[in-house]
Write a protein that holds these residues in place. Sequence first.
Motif, PDB file in Angstrom:
ATOM      1  N   LYS A  25      -9.530  13.204   5.862  1.00 17.28           N
ATOM      2  CA  LYS A  25      -8.497  12.164   5.704  1.00 17.28           C
ATOM      3  C   LYS A  25      -9.133  10.772   5.778  1.00 17.28           C
ATOM      4  N   LEU A  26     -10.040  10.559   6.724  1.00 19.08           N
ATOM      5  CA  LEU A  26     -10.700   9.259   6.855  1.00 19.08           C
ATOM      6  C   LEU A  26     -11.531   8.955   5.613  1.00 19.08           C
ATOM      7  N   ASN A  27     -12.236   9.936   5.083  1.00 25.30           N
ATOM      8  CA  ASN A  27     -13.023   9.724   3.865  1.00 25.30           C
ATOM      9  C   ASN A  27     -12.127   9.417   2.673  1.00 25.30           C
ATOM     10  N   GLY A  28     -10.949  10.015   2.627  1.00 24.37           N
ATOM     11  CA  GLY A  28      -9.982   9.694   1.567  1.00 24.37           C
ATOM     12  C   GLY A  28      -9.526   8.251   1.650  1.00 24.37           C
ATOM     13  N   LEU A  29      -9.252   7.797   2.861  1.00 24.27           N
ATOM     14  CA  LEU A  29      -8.863   6.401   3.056  1.00 24.27           C
ATOM     15  C   LEU A  29     -10.009   5.463   2.686  1.00 24.27           C
ATOM     16  N   LYS A  30     -11.222   5.870   3.020  1.00 22.90           N
ATOM     17  CA  LYS A  30     -12.392   5.060   2.674  1.00 22.90           C
ATOM     18  C   LYS A  30     -12.501   4.924   1.156  1.00 22.90           C
ATOM     19  N   SER A  31     -12.331   6.021   0.448  1.00 23.35           N
ATOM     20  CA  SER A  31     -12.399   5.982  -1.017  1.00 23.35           C
ATOM     21  C   SER A  31     -11.342   5.047  -1.597  1.00 23.35           C
ATOM     22  N   THR A  32     -10.163   5.077  -1.015  1.00 26.36           N
ATOM     23  CA  THR A  32      -9.066   4.263  -1.528  1.00 26.36           C
ATOM     24  C   THR A  32      -9.215   2.790  -1.181  1.00 26.36           C
ATOM     25  N   PHE A  33      -9.593   2.487   0.069  1.00 20.93           N
ATOM     26  CA  PHE A  33      -9.529   1.099   0.531  1.00 20.93           C
ATOM     27  C   PHE A  33     -10.882   0.412   0.699  1.00 20.93           C
ATOM     28  N   VAL A  34     -11.896   1.120   1.128  1.00 15.88           N
ATOM     29  CA  VAL A  34     -13.188   0.485   1.388  1.00 15.88           C
ATOM     30  C   VAL A  34     -14.000   0.351   0.106  1.00 15.88           C
ATOM     31  N   ASP A  35     -13.989   1.386  -0.717  1.00 14.43           N
ATOM     32  CA  ASP A  35     -14.806   1.362  -1.925  1.00 14.43           C
ATOM     33  C   ASP A  35     -14.364   0.269  -2.905  1.00 14.43           C
ATOM     34  N   SER A  36     -13.120  -0.199  -2.771  1.00 12.96           N
ATOM     35  CA  SER A  36     -12.632  -1.273  -3.640  1.00 12.96           C
ATOM     36  C   SER A  36     -12.458  -2.593  -2.876  1.00 12.96           C
ATOM     37  N   TYR A  37     -13.023  -2.670  -1.701  1.00 18.02           N
ATOM     38  CA  TYR A  37     -12.879  -3.842  -0.834  1.00 18.02           C
ATOM     39  C   TYR A  37     -13.517  -5.079  -1.462  1.00 18.02           C
ATOM     40  N   GLU A  38     -12.820  -6.206  -1.392  1.00 19.39           N
ATOM     41  CA  GLU A  38     -13.364  -7.472  -1.911  1.00 19.39           C
ATOM     42  C   GLU A  38     -14.170  -8.151  -0.816  1.00 19.39           C
ATOM     43  N   TRP A  39     -15.466  -7.987  -0.889  1.00 16.55           N
ATOM     44  CA  TRP A  39     -16.358  -8.520   0.130  1.00 16.55           C
ATOM     45  C   TRP A  39     -16.328 -10.038   0.152  1.00 16.55           C
ATOM     46  N   TYR A  40     -16.343 -10.575   1.366  1.00 16.01           N
ATOM     47  CA  TYR A  40     -16.437 -12.016   1.619  1.00 16.01           C
ATOM     48  C   TYR A  40     -15.328 -12.805   0.937  1.00 16.01           C
ATOM     49  N   SER A  41     -14.159 -12.196   0.786  1.00 12.13           N
ATOM     50  CA  SER A  41     -13.032 -12.893   0.177  1.00 12.13           C
ATOM     51  C   SER A  41     -12.210 -13.655   1.209  1.00 12.13           C
ATOM     52  N   GLU A  42     -12.444 -13.404   2.489  1.00  8.03           N
ATOM     53  CA  GLU A  42     -11.708 -14.080   3.551  1.00  8.03           C
ATOM     54  C   GLU A  42     -12.693 -14.679   4.550  1.00  8.03           C
ATOM     55  N   THR A  43     -12.307 -15.817   5.135  1.00 11.49           N
ATOM     56  CA  THR A  43     -13.180 -16.414   6.146  1.00 11.49           C
ATOM     57  C   THR A  43     -13.064 -15.686   7.478  1.00 11.49           C
ATOM     58  N   ASN A  44     -11.909 -15.142   7.785  1.00  4.33           N
ATOM     59  CA  ASN A  44     -11.709 -14.352   9.004  1.00  4.33           C
ATOM     60  C   ASN A  44     -11.170 -12.977   8.615  1.00  4.33           C
ATOM     61  N   PRO A  45     -12.037 -12.083   8.181  1.00  8.22           N
ATOM     62  CA  PRO A  45     -11.540 -10.777   7.725  1.00  8.22           C
ATOM     63  C   PRO A  45     -10.875  -9.995   8.856  1.00  8.22           C
ATOM     64  N   LYS A  46      -9.850  -9.281   8.507  1.00  6.87           N
ATOM     65  CA  LYS A  46      -9.102  -8.440   9.446  1.00  6.87           C
ATOM     66  C   LYS A  46      -9.320  -6.979   9.073  1.00  6.87           C
ATOM     67  N   PRO A  47      -9.083  -6.082  10.022  1.00  8.18           N
ATOM     68  CA  PRO A  47      -9.202  -4.660   9.704  1.00  8.18           C
ATOM     69  C   PRO A  47      -8.259  -4.258   8.564  1.00  8.18           C
TER      70      PRO A  47
END
Length: 133
Positions: A25-47
Amino acid sequence: MFADLNFKLIVIDALLEKDPEFLPKLNGLKSTFVDSYEWYSETNPKPIPEILEFLENVVLLKNDLDKVEELIFDGGSDIYSFLIPDWDGEDGIFDVASIQGFEQLRNLKRVHHISLCPQQILQPMVKVGIEIC
């Protein structure tokens, strides 16, 4: 189970390579949300909310907890890249305030303390014979 979510994250990190029940389940969430994450798009990134919610609510089964022999308190641990992929470790968002519930880790033998809490928080572990490095 654990009074402090940040301590639970350290336990979850210790389980990532031990094939825990929650990993698919965690790997599925990673595929959905982390793999498409916009790096350095926020000055104070949140979880990432969906991953944070999953980790808050995941039930760690006894057979998984029994696999934990070692914990690593370090801001560079893999679990943080699931939550905030571009986290730089410069803030205290993942600092541990309590290890309450560590007694459920019946096979815990060693803790590597690098960061994330003052060492005195780990004293209850020392009292029961767990090695702090």
